[in-house]
Structure formats: C-alpha cells, structure tokens
Scaffold this active site. Structure first.
Site, PDB file in Angstrom:
ATOM      1  N   GLU A 225      38.701  43.003  36.321  1.00 49.16           N
ATOM      2  CA  GLU A 225      38.507  43.872  37.485  1.00 49.16           C
ATOM      3  C   GLU A 225      38.856  43.170  38.796  1.00 49.16           C
ATOM      4  O   GLU A 225      38.431  43.600  39.866  1.00 49.16           O
ATOM      5  CB  GLU A 225      37.057  44.368  37.537  1.00 49.16           C
ATOM      6  CG  GLU A 225      36.016  43.292  37.771  1.00 49.16           C
ATOM      7  CD  GLU A 225      35.470  42.686  36.488  1.00 49.16           C
ATOM      8  OE1 GLU A 225      34.305  42.248  36.504  1.00 49.16           O
ATOM      9  OE2 GLU A 225      36.187  42.666  35.479  1.00 49.16           O
TER      10      GLU A 225
ATOM     11  N   ASP B 166      37.330  41.998  44.026  1.00 50.82           N
ATOM     12  CA  ASP B 166      36.576  42.217  42.793  1.00 50.82           C
ATOM     13  C   ASP B 166      35.864  43.568  42.878  1.00 50.82           C
ATOM     14  O   ASP B 166      35.235  43.887  43.894  1.00 50.82           O
ATOM     15  CB  ASP B 166      35.545  41.106  42.592  1.00 50.82           C
ATOM     16  CG  ASP B 166      34.788  41.242  41.284  1.00 50.82           C
ATOM     17  OD1 ASP B 166      35.338  40.827  40.249  1.00 50.82           O
ATOM     18  OD2 ASP B 166      33.665  41.774  41.299  1.00 50.82           O
TER      19      ASP B 166
END
Length: 294
Positions: free
Chosen positions: A213, A170
């Site tokens: 993301e 992440d």
C-alpha cells in the site's frame, strides 16, 4: 551459406551469436511516452535533438548532436560530442565509454539502454516493456522503473543545483480495509489512490507503486516549501475523495513523508527513500493523515 558464430562483448559478458539471429538495439526507457527501439548496425550513429541527427531525441536538454554510438561488430561504445549538459552512463559523466545491457545511458532527462534482440523479440518488445515497467494493478510505474528513471533525475538535479524531493505515501489502516471489506475492496482502494495521485501530481513528477500500500513520488525543480504544499495537496485530495464498496463509504486517508536535498548534497536514491521513509514513520506515529518533513 551458413552464418559463422561471432561474439559480442557486453560488460563482463560474452555473447555468441549468428549475425542473422541477433543484433543490438537502442531502447528509450524514459520518458515512457517516447519509447522506441532503434536497431544498430556495424558503424556509428549520432544521437541528438537536431533533425540532422541519425537518432532524433525530443528533449530540450539534449544537444543538437549530443553523442555518438559506435558498434564495431563486437563492442558498443558511446562518445560525447561536446554536448552542453553532458553524457552520463549509470549516473557518471563520460567522454568515451563502453555500453552494455546492464548500463543506463542518460542524455538530458532521457534514459536509454542497449539490448540484443532477434526478429521475434523485436515484434513483442513493446508489450514486454510495458509489462516490465508498469504495476499490473494500478497501471502506474513500478518500483524497478522508479529506481531506473530516478538516476537521470538525480544526476540532472546535481548538475543544475536543483532541489529534489522524495515523498513516500502510505495508505492509512489498509489492513483494516482488507480485513473488513475484503481484498477486492483493497485493490479498488489502491487503484483509486493511484489515480488520484496521478491526477494531482505535476506532469514532470515521477510516481510509482513502491510495494503493497506504499507509493513513492519524486519531484525536481521546486523549493522545499512548494514541495510541502504539493504533498499536502495530495493528502487533501485523497481525504476528500468518496471511496465506496457495495454502497458503503470506506474511510481512506494517506500519510506522507517528505525528504528534500539540493545539488551536491543529493546522494543515492536509496538514501533519499530511506530518509523520506523515516518521516513517513513520524507521520504515522503522530496520528496519520498528515505530512511529515524536516
């Protein structure tokens, strides 16, 4: 003379067609570099690594004459020919089994499927395949491709008692990047992170953009400690990279969650992802820019 309508039975579906309009094709899904589409006529073809096989598959885990596909004009069946590593349909070992468009055929590390195409579809299949399997922004595999290809990797690891590792990645504070420098800057950051991960991973590792993301990486054939070192190498590579936008340095780091399973303890890919996501949450809660694992 006008063609008469015929039918093809594919799993739970019955397709009506005219012989001149559509016929089955065998599609190599993975590895993507070996993509090919082989038209199938009525009769049988041998798939294998040997040069005398009707369909040559370049994979050291595929036997010289691995399996046989038979199309009787209505149904397609696959038959294992006593291969060393077995023939798998949807992750399950088979001796003889029906094969339809919803199934995935695994031979060694290769994943294949059957599709029914007309001449026009044949011509554009490669372009459609790349669009369907690749994330448009980052140009790496997309989530659906990752889920498809992981079936073969997990089945192989179970059979050979290998470790398999799932790493969820992440980008830290990504919303802040978008809010401060704009979404175009955010896109550049995602593309750069994807490029770094692709360059730093092993060639055999499966990397994909999982969504937003988040990225996901699947590794096989190494132990837990080496997997942790690999994850740490990815983290350090992103941290040390110089991200910039309009001559402004953008601070970018990543958090990683690593889950590892071995052999018979390997469950579904969804379970492995859920566990690695749990460790990713721990890494973010503990301050980000770190690897969390068991």
């Amino acid at each position: 003379m006008k063609d008469l309508d015929q039918t093809i039975v594919t799993g739970n579906k019955t397709i009506r067609f005219r012989p001149s309009e559509v016929r089955p094709h065998l599609i190599v899904l993975y590895p993507q570099a070996q993509f090919k589409q082989i038209p199938l006529s009525v009769g049988s073809v041998i798939l294998g690594r040997g040069q005398d096989a009707d369909v040559h598959l370049d994979d050291e885990l595929v036997s010289r004459k691995h399996c046989k596909l038979t199309f009787d004009g209505t149904r397609i069946t696959v038959e294992d020919l006593g291969s060393t590593n077995g023939t798998y349909v949807d992750g399950n070992p088979v001796t003889v089994a029906p094969l339809g468009p919803d199934n995935r055929l695994q031979l060694g590390t290769m994943i294949l499927k059957v599709e029914f195409k007309d001449a026009t579809e044949e011509a554009i299949a490669r372009e459609l395949f790349e669009a369907a399997t690749t994330d448009a922004l980052t140009k790496i595999a997309n989530r659906r491709t990752f889920m498809d290809r992981s079936l073969g990797e997990l089945a192989l690891a179970r059979r050979n008692n290998y470790y398999v590792h799932c790493i969820m990645v992440d980008v830290d504070h990504f919303k802040r990047v978008n809010d401060t420098w704009g979404h175009q800057c955010g896109d550049v950051v995602l593309k750069e992170v994807a490029r770094i991960l692709k360059e730093e991973k092993r060639e055999s590792d499966l990397l994909a953009r999982y969504g937003g993301e988040e990225f996901v990486l699947l590794q096989c054939g190494i132990g837990p400690e080496d997997a942790k070192k690999s994850a740490e190498r990815l983290r350090a590579a992103v941290e040390s990279h110089r991200f910039s936008w309009d001559d402004t340095i953008i601070p970018v780091t990543i958090s990683l969650g690593l889950a590892s399973k071995q052999g018979e303890f390997i469950g579904k890919i969804e379970e492995l992802i859920a566990e690695s996501d749990k460790y990713l949450y721990i890494a973010k809660e503990d301050g980000r820019n770190q690897v969390a694992s068991a």
